[in-house]
Design an enzyme around this catalytic site. Structure first.
Site, PDB file in Angstrom:
ATOM      1  N   PRO A   1       0.827  -1.211   0.000  1.00 39.58           N
ATOM      2  CG  PRO A   1      -0.112  -1.111   2.129  1.00 39.58           C
ATOM      3  CD  PRO A   1       0.638  -2.010   1.214  1.00 39.58           C
ATOM      4  CD  GLU A   2       3.661   3.910  -3.617  1.00 41.06           C
ATOM      5  OE1 GLU A   2       3.850   5.079  -3.234  1.00 41.06           O
ATOM      6  OE2 GLU A   2       4.334   3.366  -4.500  1.00 41.06           O
TER       7      GLU A   2
END
Ligand SMILES: [Zn+2]
Length: 278
Positions: free
Chosen positions: A2-3
């Site tokens: 996840p960014e």
């Protein structure tokens, strides 16, 4: 992995599900994730009411009514799932199980266990060993062209590597660095110290825009930030250059035939247009 926009989307979903709610039952099914969980972790969460769900870089920071903060990083594969009513039986990688006073449930699932959780006093959050060295929030007012230029001054690394340094700007990952450099028209190979003045200004704006648009896209593609599976956050987003090697450049492809190139910098793929980015 996840960014930042995905983490922000998870935060919004958690805020809707948890703010004002009491964590009635908390079960931890392991003693550790990436690091050991703090002593009596579940016991210290149980019975607490959630004041707010915040975020610092990619860390979720949930403030509790006893002045403590429940700090959580999703790592590589951490997922938050929520639902109402009877919770499904726990799966093998469900590590933390929570029930709230309004009949809701929350699961933290992490197959690879690079995620982490900790508890600390909200007054001391800025001094936490994982938080204290982080640079400015990219979406905050303290991050702008002037502050970015100042932190890049004298840096001899390529700008791509400099932007992945969490002390320069917090929470930026591989995908959004490629996207922001493309938007700003700056080559990922350019030496960081040469990104000054108008270039630094354009880059700071591009970083804010690419992150802001991705967060908006996530919010609009998910109902209340929740997928039908109950998983919070995570959405399909169309990148301009990331994973588009060999395809026509969205800016100059029609006019000049420019194509997206992939190079490897410090072991990570970078996507860019050699014609538009200087
Ligand atoms: Zn181009």
């Amino acid at each position: 992995m996840p960014e930042l926009p995905e983490v922000e989307t998870v935060r919004r979903g958690l805020a809707r599900a948890l703010e004002g709610r009491c964590l009635e039952r908390v079960e931890q099914r392991r003693a550790d994730l990436r690091f050991p969980l703090p002593e009596n972790f579940a016991g210290r969460l149980e019975g607490r009411r959630v004041v707010s769900v915040g975020r610092r870089a990619k860390y979720l920071a949930t403030v509790l009514d006893d002045g403590m903060v429940w700090l959580c990083h999703l790592g590589m594969s951490g997922r938050m799932l929520i639902g109402k009513g009877t919770a499904p039986p726990p799966e093998p990688h469900d590590h933390v199980l929570i029930e709230t006073d309004n009949g809701g449930w929350l699961r933290f699932n992490d197959v690879r266990r690079f995620g982490m959780m900790d508890l600390c006093s909200s007054n001391a959050l800025g001094d936490h060993w994982l938080i204290r060295d982080l640079g400015p929030e990219p979406l905050g007012d303290e991050f702008n062209g002037i502050s970015l230029a100042a932190s890049l001054k004298g840096k001899r690394t390529p700008i791509k590597a400099a932007l992945l340094d969490q002390r320069v700007v917090a929470g930026l990952g591989n995908i959004y660095v490629s996207e922001a450099l493309f938007r700003a028209g700056i080559s990922p190979r350019r030496l960081a110290r040469l990104v000054q003045g108008p270039r630094a200004e354009a880059l700071a704006v591009a970083i804010k825009q690419t992150l802001g648009e991705a967060i908006a896209a996530g919010g609009s593609s998910l109902r209340d930030y929740v997928q039908t599976s109950g998983e919070l956050g995570y959405f399909q987003h169309r990148w301009a250059v990331y994973e588009h090697e060999g395809e026509p450049c969205p800016k100059c492809g029609t006019a000049t035939g420019g194509r997206i190139r992939r190079i490897v910098q410090t072991g990570r793929s970078t996507y860019y247009c050699p014609r538009c980015q200087r």
